[in-house]
Design a protein around this motif. Structure first.
Motif: not given
Length: 66
Positions: A1-8, A10-16, A41-45
């Motif tokens: 799950x942690x890997x999936x959250x990290x990937x999301x 990254x996608x959020x980062x790219x979009x922003x 993912x937002x929480x991670x960032x």
């Protein structure tokens, strides 16, 4: 799950980085993932200090910290 959250995250980062500020309600559609995973993912960032939030009336926006 942690890997999936990290990937999301990254996608959020790219979009922003591409679009700039985005409303929280738009983000799951842009990421094309479930709301809960996008918010994780937002929480991670946020924990890494990479995003900022802005409230305007009844909407919340997120952007990369400059």
């Amino acid at each position: 799950m942690e890997t999936q959250i990290g990937k999301v995250a990254g996608v959020i980062w790219d979009i922003l980085q591409e679009k700039g500020e985005v409303s929280l309600s738009q983000l799951p559609k842009l990421v094309a993932e479930k709301d809960t995973l996008v918010y994780q993912g937002l929480g991670w960032l946020a924990r890494e200090g990479k995003i900022s939030y802005r409230a305007d009336k009844n909407r919340t926006f997120v952007d990369l910290k400059r």
